[in-house]
Motif scaffolding. Structure first.
Motif, PDB file in Angstrom:
ATOM      1  N   ALA A  94     -23.963   6.545  39.205  1.00  0.00           N
ATOM      2  CA  ALA A  94     -24.670   7.826  39.219  1.00  0.00           C
ATOM      3  C   ALA A  94     -24.927   8.341  37.812  1.00  0.00           C
ATOM      4  O   ALA A  94     -25.842   9.155  37.606  1.00  0.00           O
ATOM      5  CB  ALA A  94     -23.880   8.852  40.018  1.00  0.00           C
ATOM      6  N   GLN A  95     -24.150   7.862  36.841  1.00  0.00           N
ATOM      7  CA  GLN A  95     -24.379   8.298  35.462  1.00  0.00           C
ATOM      8  C   GLN A  95     -25.748   7.859  34.952  1.00  0.00           C
ATOM      9  O   GLN A  95     -26.286   8.464  34.016  1.00  0.00           O
ATOM     10  CB  GLN A  95     -23.280   7.756  34.548  1.00  0.00           C
ATOM     11  N   LEU A  96     -26.305   6.800  35.532  1.00  0.00           N
ATOM     12  CA  LEU A  96     -27.650   6.377  35.154  1.00  0.00           C
ATOM     13  C   LEU A  96     -28.687   7.443  35.525  1.00  0.00           C
ATOM     14  O   LEU A  96     -29.762   7.501  34.919  1.00  0.00           O
ATOM     15  CB  LEU A  96     -27.998   5.051  35.824  1.00  0.00           C
ATOM     16  N   LEU A  97     -28.368   8.253  36.525  1.00  0.00           N
ATOM     17  CA  LEU A  97     -29.261   9.332  36.949  1.00  0.00           C
ATOM     18  C   LEU A  97     -28.917  10.659  36.304  1.00  0.00           C
ATOM     19  O   LEU A  97     -29.573  11.663  36.570  1.00  0.00           O
ATOM     20  CB  LEU A  97     -29.179   9.495  38.472  1.00  0.00           C
ATOM     21  N   ALA A  98     -27.878  10.674  35.463  1.00  0.00           N
ATOM     22  CA  ALA A  98     -27.365  11.941  34.943  1.00  0.00           C
ATOM     23  C   ALA A  98     -27.462  12.022  33.433  1.00  0.00           C
ATOM     24  O   ALA A  98     -26.652  12.705  32.799  1.00  0.00           O
ATOM     25  CB  ALA A  98     -25.918  12.125  35.394  1.00  0.00           C
ATOM     26  N   TYR A  99     -28.443  11.337  32.847  1.00  0.00           N
ATOM     27  CA  TYR A  99     -28.529  11.351  31.389  1.00  0.00           C
ATOM     28  C   TYR A  99     -28.630  12.778  30.862  1.00  0.00           C
ATOM     29  O   TYR A  99     -29.462  13.579  31.286  1.00  0.00           O
ATOM     30  CB  TYR A  99     -29.729  10.543  30.896  1.00  0.00           C
ATOM     31  N   ASP A 100     -27.768  13.086  29.917  1.00  0.00           N
ATOM     32  CA  ASP A 100     -27.770  14.331  29.168  1.00  0.00           C
ATOM     33  C   ASP A 100     -27.273  13.968  27.774  1.00  0.00           C
ATOM     34  O   ASP A 100     -26.202  13.377  27.627  1.00  0.00           O
ATOM     35  CB  ASP A 100     -26.853  15.362  29.816  1.00  0.00           C
ATOM     36  N   ARG A 101     -28.039  14.310  26.753  1.00  0.00           N
ATOM     37  CA  ARG A 101     -27.740  13.811  25.413  1.00  0.00           C
ATOM     38  C   ARG A 101     -26.278  14.009  25.025  1.00  0.00           C
ATOM     39  O   ARG A 101     -25.586  13.064  24.674  1.00  0.00           O
ATOM     40  CB  ARG A 101     -28.649  14.490  24.393  1.00  0.00           C
ATOM     41  N   ALA A 102     -25.805  15.233  25.068  1.00  0.00           N
ATOM     42  CA  ALA A 102     -24.455  15.508  24.578  1.00  0.00           C
ATOM     43  C   ALA A 102     -23.390  14.921  25.488  1.00  0.00           C
ATOM     44  O   ALA A 102     -22.443  14.268  25.030  1.00  0.00           O
ATOM     45  CB  ALA A 102     -24.260  17.017  24.418  1.00  0.00           C
ATOM     46  N   ARG A 103     -23.518  15.137  26.806  1.00  0.00           N
ATOM     47  CA  ARG A 103     -22.486  14.669  27.732  1.00  0.00           C
ATOM     48  C   ARG A 103     -22.454  13.150  27.804  1.00  0.00           C
ATOM     49  O   ARG A 103     -21.388  12.536  27.865  1.00  0.00           O
ATOM     50  CB  ARG A 103     -22.725  15.279  29.119  1.00  0.00           C
ATOM     51  N   THR A 104     -23.620  12.514  27.803  1.00  0.00           N
ATOM     52  CA  THR A 104     -23.655  11.055  27.874  1.00  0.00           C
ATOM     53  C   THR A 104     -23.054  10.441  26.622  1.00  0.00           C
ATOM     54  O   THR A 104     -22.281   9.474  26.698  1.00  0.00           O
ATOM     55  CB  THR A 104     -25.101  10.570  28.080  1.00  0.00           C
ATOM     56  N   ALA A 105     -23.384  11.003  25.459  1.00  0.00           N
ATOM     57  CA  ALA A 105     -22.809  10.474  24.222  1.00  0.00           C
ATOM     58  C   ALA A 105     -21.302  10.654  24.186  1.00  0.00           C
ATOM     59  O   ALA A 105     -20.556   9.747  23.786  1.00  0.00           O
ATOM     60  CB  ALA A 105     -23.457  11.152  23.022  1.00  0.00           C
ATOM     61  N   ALA A 106     -20.813  11.828  24.613  1.00  0.00           N
ATOM     62  CA  ALA A 106     -19.375  12.078  24.590  1.00  0.00           C
ATOM     63  C   ALA A 106     -18.622  11.117  25.493  1.00  0.00           C
ATOM     64  O   ALA A 106     -17.525  10.660  25.157  1.00  0.00           O
ATOM     65  CB  ALA A 106     -19.099  13.528  24.995  1.00  0.00           C
ATOM     66  N   ALA A 107     -19.192  10.795  26.625  1.00  0.00           N
ATOM     67  CA  ALA A 107     -18.490   9.955  27.592  1.00  0.00           C
ATOM     68  C   ALA A 107     -18.649   8.470  27.342  1.00  0.00           C
ATOM     69  O   ALA A 107     -17.728   7.685  27.619  1.00  0.00           O
ATOM     70  CB  ALA A 107     -18.984  10.290  29.000  1.00  0.00           C
ATOM     71  N   PHE A 108     -19.804   8.038  26.786  1.00  0.00           N
ATOM     72  CA  PHE A 108     -20.102   6.611  26.807  1.00  0.00           C
ATOM     73  C   PHE A 108     -20.497   6.004  25.467  1.00  0.00           C
ATOM     74  O   PHE A 108     -20.726   4.798  25.392  1.00  0.00           O
ATOM     75  CB  PHE A 108     -21.223   6.339  27.824  1.00  0.00           C
ATOM     76  N   ASP A 109     -20.580   6.791  24.410  1.00  0.00           N
ATOM     77  CA  ASP A 109     -21.008   6.193  23.150  1.00  0.00           C
ATOM     78  C   ASP A 109     -20.029   5.135  22.652  1.00  0.00           C
ATOM     79  O   ASP A 109     -20.449   4.130  22.078  1.00  0.00           O
ATOM     80  CB  ASP A 109     -21.195   7.260  22.070  1.00  0.00           C
ATOM     81  N   ALA A 110     -18.755   5.326  22.849  1.00  0.00           N
ATOM     82  CA  ALA A 110     -17.761   4.378  22.343  1.00  0.00           C
ATOM     83  C   ALA A 110     -17.619   3.148  23.227  1.00  0.00           C
ATOM     84  O   ALA A 110     -16.910   2.200  22.876  1.00  0.00           O
ATOM     85  CB  ALA A 110     -16.406   5.071  22.203  1.00  0.00           C
ATOM     86  N   VAL A 111     -18.296   3.134  24.369  1.00  0.00           N
ATOM     87  CA  VAL A 111     -18.161   2.046  25.339  1.00  0.00           C
ATOM     88  C   VAL A 111     -19.268   1.014  25.109  1.00  0.00           C
ATOM     89  O   VAL A 111     -20.446   1.372  25.082  1.00  0.00           O
ATOM     90  CB  VAL A 111     -18.257   2.593  26.779  1.00  0.00           C
ATOM     91  N   PRO A 112     -18.946  -0.258  24.943  1.00  0.00           N
ATOM     92  CA  PRO A 112     -20.007  -1.270  24.867  1.00  0.00           C
ATOM     93  C   PRO A 112     -20.813  -1.334  26.160  1.00  0.00           C
ATOM     94  O   PRO A 112     -20.244  -1.206  27.258  1.00  0.00           O
ATOM     95  CB  PRO A 112     -19.243  -2.575  24.623  1.00  0.00           C
ATOM     96  N   ALA A 113     -22.111  -1.529  26.049  1.00  0.00           N
ATOM     97  CA  ALA A 113     -22.958  -1.602  27.234  1.00  0.00           C
ATOM     98  C   ALA A 113     -22.512  -2.712  28.176  1.00  0.00           C
ATOM     99  O   ALA A 113     -22.581  -2.568  29.397  1.00  0.00           O
ATOM    100  CB  ALA A 113     -24.412  -1.805  26.822  1.00  0.00           C
ATOM    101  N   GLY A 114     -22.038  -3.832  27.617  1.00  0.00           N
ATOM    102  CA  GLY A 114     -21.569  -4.923  28.471  1.00  0.00           C
ATOM    103  C   GLY A 114     -20.404  -4.507  29.349  1.00  0.00           C
ATOM    104  O   GLY A 114     -20.325  -4.889  30.526  1.00  0.00           O
ATOM    105  N   GLU A 115     -19.475  -3.722  28.792  1.00  0.00           N
ATOM    106  CA  GLU A 115     -18.348  -3.235  29.589  1.00  0.00           C
ATOM    107  C   GLU A 115     -18.823  -2.276  30.674  1.00  0.00           C
ATOM    108  O   GLU A 115     -18.332  -2.297  31.811  1.00  0.00           O
ATOM    109  CB  GLU A 115     -17.325  -2.539  28.693  1.00  0.00           C
ATOM    110  N   PHE A 116     -19.753  -1.411  30.325  1.00  0.00           N
ATOM    111  CA  PHE A 116     -20.305  -0.467  31.298  1.00  0.00           C
ATOM    112  C   PHE A 116     -20.953  -1.222  32.460  1.00  0.00           C
ATOM    113  O   PHE A 116     -20.716  -0.911  33.633  1.00  0.00           O
ATOM    114  CB  PHE A 116     -21.306   0.446  30.617  1.00  0.00           C
TER     115      PHE A 116
END
Length: 518
Positions: A168-190
């Motif tokens: 559902a996060q793919l449908l919930a893009y928000d610049r600040a919240r998405t960066a805070a939650a997922f910037d440190a995560v590699p896309a492959g792991e996601f």
């Protein structure tokens, strides 16, 4: 903050948004004697130069290469039979929601008559049948439902097995919240954590991630989510795209150069900027590789990230007055090299082959384009000789050199398209370079913005941070226009309008905050 920057995508609200409005209260033209120097003649630099020159600014544009265009550039090439062709750095898709870049291109062709639909967009693989991503509805969640309904790679089982809260996060893009939650995560792991089948990951998500010049393990999951929204879930055009029906030099760069020169801009190709130095009066001295120094109050740096890093490193006086810019430039991440091989073959490929094909799970090959079915000069050569023109592209190439990259891509193509195994290569043009940006995990907030602590200096390019969600060529064009707008604002002129997609996802702000996917 403008309401258009905060509203969410929705099925009935997928129109383009005016993200930067024009201001009719301000004059359109710049004051007499306003001048600017633009360093870099790619999409970003040209976009800045076009807007400034139209407003009466005396623009001098410096481009290190012999031709304009940057990674979209093109140059003449002579085949062994004497045929003149123009070749490029590789196939680029002109997506229909590239509103700013298309607006720039309308200066030279108001109807964009040189662009035509490419048709299907299959993802091909040795292991599974092709997956065609075109023709889906443009609005969420209808596009996702249609994808599940028709995709051979996705089914009800995938939906039931998946981590639905994470998906559902793919449908919930928000610049600040998405960066805070997922910037440190590699896309492959996601992607792995989504729990989709291996086929769905390979044919849908990994092929998409690699198109941003990065292996999924070296790309921030926040950037992947942002791009998934931008290209798939957040615009009414979906992922349909067009491509020029002739070479880029003929239909884009020669006309844009003529357009700039008609507006009295000086376009100096084959001229690099060696250093920049602050001088009295809040001005900058630019040392070009050819000719005398230039002085300007308004400097736009639109070089690729590596060239910008080198330019700032060679400018100690600039670093002294702008330490934040110096630190950000030094820390810029550059993607692994991309490799492009264009093959003039002595026979055609099978008639069922699509013009453009994304490739999944090959070690080197990421896309195949049949240029003899795409642009007129290649089609004319193929019709005359009975051959074909095929381009192979590796987006994040780990081969040690271009010859090895080409050999690997040819072998992988033969496994995918067996008819090419015995084809003779009449001519080969190959290139390998590392000029694209990348967005590794943990990099949010580290990139320079359009303005910085260097007064009078603006930055533009597809690596530049901007409050507007964009991608690839459009990000370059938007930052170029934002840089021009900042110059215009300083001299009292009104901004150029910028339109874009809905900037937040369908579910933005409606899901619980997540510290990470774990």
């Amino acid at each position: 903050m403008s309401r258009e920057l905060t509203t969410r995508a929705a099925p009935l609200r997928m129109r383009p948004r005016v993200l930067v409005p024009a201001d009719p209260r301000l004059p359109r033209g710049a004051p007499v004697d306003t001048e600017a120097v633009v360093v870099g003649g790619g999409v970003a630099g040209i976009s800045a130069a076009v807007v400034l020159a139209e407003r009466g600014v005396a623009v001098t544009l410096l481009e290190a290469a012999p031709t304009l265009g940057g990674r979209l550039g093109a140059w003449p090439h002579t085949l062994p039979d004497g045929t003149e062709q123009v070749v490029e750095h590789g196939f680029h898709a002109f997506f229909r929601h590239y509103y700013t870049w298309r607006s720039v291109l309308r200066r030279i062709d108001p109807q964009l008559g040189f662009l035509r639909p490419v048709g299907g967009y299959p993802v091909i693989s040795r292991e599974w049948p092709p997956e065609d991503l075109t023709g889906l509805p443009g609005a969420p969640p209808l596009n996702l439902l249609a994808l599940f309904a028709r995709s051979p790679s996705l089914g009800l089982g995938d939906l039931l097995r998946s981590d639905q809260a994470l998906a559902a996060q793919l449908l919930a893009y928000d610049r600040a919240r998405t960066a805070a939650a997922f910037d440190a995560v590699p896309a492959g792991e996601f992607l792995a954590a989504l729990g989709m089948s291996d086929r769905a990951q390979a044919m849908l998500f990994e092929a998409f991630a690699r198109s941003f010049f990065a292996d999924p393990g070296a790309l921030s999951a926040a950037e992947l989510i942002a791009m998934f929204h931008y290209y798939f879930l957040g615009n009414r055009e979906g992922i349909g795209f067009d491509a020029p029906d002739t070479d880029h030099l003929t239909c884009i760069w020669a006309p844009l150069r003529a357009y700039l020169e008609k507006h009295d801009a000086q376009v100096r190709t084959g001229t690099a900027a060696r250093s920049i130095t602050p001088v009295d009066g809040h001005r900058w001295r630019v040392e070009p590789s050819e000719g005398p120094p230039l002085e300007t109050r308004h400097l736009v740096l639109a070089a690729d990230p590596g060239a910008l890093r080198d330019l700032v490193a060679a400018s100690p006086a600039a670093a002294a007055v702008a330490p934040r810019l110096a630190a950000q430039a030094a820390a810029l991440s550059i993607a692994p090299p991309f490799a492009v091989a264009r093959l003039w073959l002595d026979r055609d490929v099978a008639p069922q082959r699509a013009t453009f094909n994304a490739v999944s799970r090959e070690p080197t090959l990421d896309s195949v384009t049949v240029y003899s079915r795409l642009e007129r000069p290649s089609a004319e050569w193929a019709a005359r000789t009975g051959g074909s023109v095929v381009e192979l592209h590796s987006y994040a190439c780990d081969a040690p050199d271009v010859d090895t990259a080409t050999a690997r891509m040819r072998a992988e193509l033969a496994a995918l398209w067996p008819e090419t195994a015995a084809a003779g290569v009449v001519h080969l043009q190959q290139r390998m370079e590392a000029t694209a940006p990348t967005f590794p995990p943990g990099s949010a907030g580290t990139r320079p913005g359009v303005t910085s602590d260097a007064r009078g200096v603006r930055l533009a390019g597809d690596f530049v941070a901007t409050p507007l969600l964009t991608g690839l060529m459009e990000r370059a064009a938007v930052t170029g226009v934002l840089a021009a707008n900042d110059v215009l604002a300083e001299v009292g002129a009104g901004p150029e309008e910028i339109r874009g997609v809905p900037q937040r996802g369908l579910l933005a702000g409606l899901l619980p905050a997540r510290a990470s996917h774990r």
